[in-house]
Design an enzyme around this catalytic site. Sequence first.
Site, PDB file in Angstrom:
ATOM      1  N   LYS A   1       0.870  -1.185   0.000  1.00 23.55           N
ATOM      2  CA  LYS A   1       0.000   0.000   0.000  1.00 23.55           C
ATOM      3  C   LYS A   1       0.902   1.228   0.000  1.00 23.55           C
ATOM      4  O   LYS A   1       2.039   1.171   0.463  1.00 23.55           O
ATOM      5  CB  LYS A   1      -0.878   0.021   1.259  1.00 23.55           C
TER       6      LYS A   1
ATOM      7  N   HIS B   1       2.050   6.956   2.490  1.00 24.39           N
ATOM      8  CA  HIS B   1       1.643   8.333   2.156  1.00 24.39           C
ATOM      9  C   HIS B   1       1.920   9.305   3.301  1.00 24.39           C
ATOM     10  O   HIS B   1       2.386   8.918   4.372  1.00 24.39           O
ATOM     11  CB  HIS B   1       0.178   8.385   1.707  1.00 24.39           C
TER      12      HIS B   1
ATOM     13  N   HIS C   1       1.278   8.817   6.995  1.00 27.09           N
ATOM     14  CA  HIS C   1       2.160   8.001   7.841  1.00 27.09           C
ATOM     15  C   HIS C   1       3.239   8.821   8.532  1.00 27.09           C
ATOM     16  O   HIS C   1       3.985   8.293   9.354  1.00 27.09           O
ATOM     17  CB  HIS C   1       2.872   6.926   6.995  1.00 27.09           C
TER      18      HIS C   1
END
Length: 566
Positions: free
Chosen positions: A127, A130, A133
């Site tokens: 994933k 981004h 985070h």
Amino acid sequence: MIDFKKEVVKLILQVVDDLTEEEIESLVEIPPNYDMGDYAFPCFRLAKTFRKAPNLIAEDLSNKIDGGEFFQKVENAGPYINFFIDKSKLAETVLKGVAEEKEKFGSSDIGNDRTVLVEFSSPNIAKPFHIGHIRTTVIGNAIEKIFKFQGFNTIRLNHLGDYGTQFGMLIAAYKKWGDMKVIEADPINELLKLYIKFNEEADKDESLRDEARYWFKELEEGNEEALELWQWIRDISLKEFNKVYDLLNIKYDSYDGESFYSDKMSRVIEELEEKGLLKESEGASIVDLEPFDMPPALIKKRDGSTLYITRDIAAAIYRKEHYDFYKNIYVVASQQNLHFKQWIKIIDLMGYEWAYDCVHIPFGMVSLEDGTLSTRQGRVVFLEDVLNRAIESTKKIIEDRNPNLENKEEVAQQVGVGAIVFQELFNNRIKDYVFSWERTLSFEGETGPYVQYTHARANSLLEKGKFKLEDKVDYSLLKEEDEINLIRLLYNFPTAVMDALEKYEPSFVTRHIVEIAKAFNKFYNSCPIMSAEEELKKARLNLVYAAKTVIKTGLGLLGIETPNKM
């Protein structure tokens, strides 16, 4: 270093019998401004014993107290006894303290080498990593550094999201449409495309979901092909994530993620059953937490599969047995508050006395100036892109301001990345905040580049002044208000670090370092250094050295580097 607060307590103990040392220490305050002294002792608590008004008690006692070698004067203001530190004593204790301890100034051994685990970042494999985070990643990194600085043995854990039904989907999607070369060229984007495509197709053809379930079951049962694909997806994702960790200069001691605990959950379920904590509810197994004002915790679904909560319990038990931690800290967003309360309560109900040594450190959300972050609508802003954009923007600023600077690339990375980290850690962690490019990269005001620039300016003064740490210094020469204000802030740095540790709040350090930088620049503008007479110049350069050292240490605790030239 002299602890002036403790010296205040000793002086009060000489004239007050009915309060203990601890009680006096808890009552000593720092006045709102230094005109009222460095410390103040309120006399309200003494009114009963002395049988008179607090202001009269303060007047009597202040007349009896001799400030001795540490205090210039002791006087009362209304019901308070105010203590004014002797300025040359203050300068001497701070500047000698920094000279002796250097970048260890502000550290301690209170940790006594006890083990503290800090789990932070923990992105999901395959994933996007981004900008959402960033908070867990840099807050966790700073908390770990602060604990280490205070003498704890810290272990940095990255609990990767590397397990679950999404891997069944990814394996099924890869076998249908995947191309290894294409994926390896751009892993996260290509895996995300497969994931989205699979979900779109599965909405039209339900049998695809069965296929995903089949492959996840095969993975759980150790099917060689499934395991190989899973390992490959995990490895290429981690390689991408490490690009971000390298930019942030973050390393981990363990990347054991969800998959690592898969074989450790049956023990938890058996133990919950043995201890009579597991109940059946509509075919699923739950722990009833209603008596503790929490909804029931789902441990095992109807089909027998386990959930995050079971995995977190298994992980905590494993960590206690493996590391024997003093504290097990989780830096995870505040949306998970209930989840943590539930599983920590379950560990408590299981009879583990260390349950509340597991500490959840929540934080608020980050959003972009034009709205929040969402993967579903494809509004993903990759953290690596944000960091690289900051580095590029900083390069342009350096080209404009100082085109002949050595190591431009390195400095641009230190300042660009530092700017992002600083803005993140300037905010109180629990507050939501809006990410702003303009504010982040400004060299003015309360920003990373401003503090780094102050450090570089101090470094340049030390070089120009041919500063030698071993030079003898007359500390009594430092008596200007701007000098003393800077020294006071340096003196209070260890307290700011301790506050950050006790409250798990790096912004105490960030904000204190900003105040030191502001005070330093005020001192620089009002107190000539190079043109001062020799002895005063030596004393002032000593103060420059102390400020530079403490700024470097403070930024280091936040995970920010300090270029010597900018």
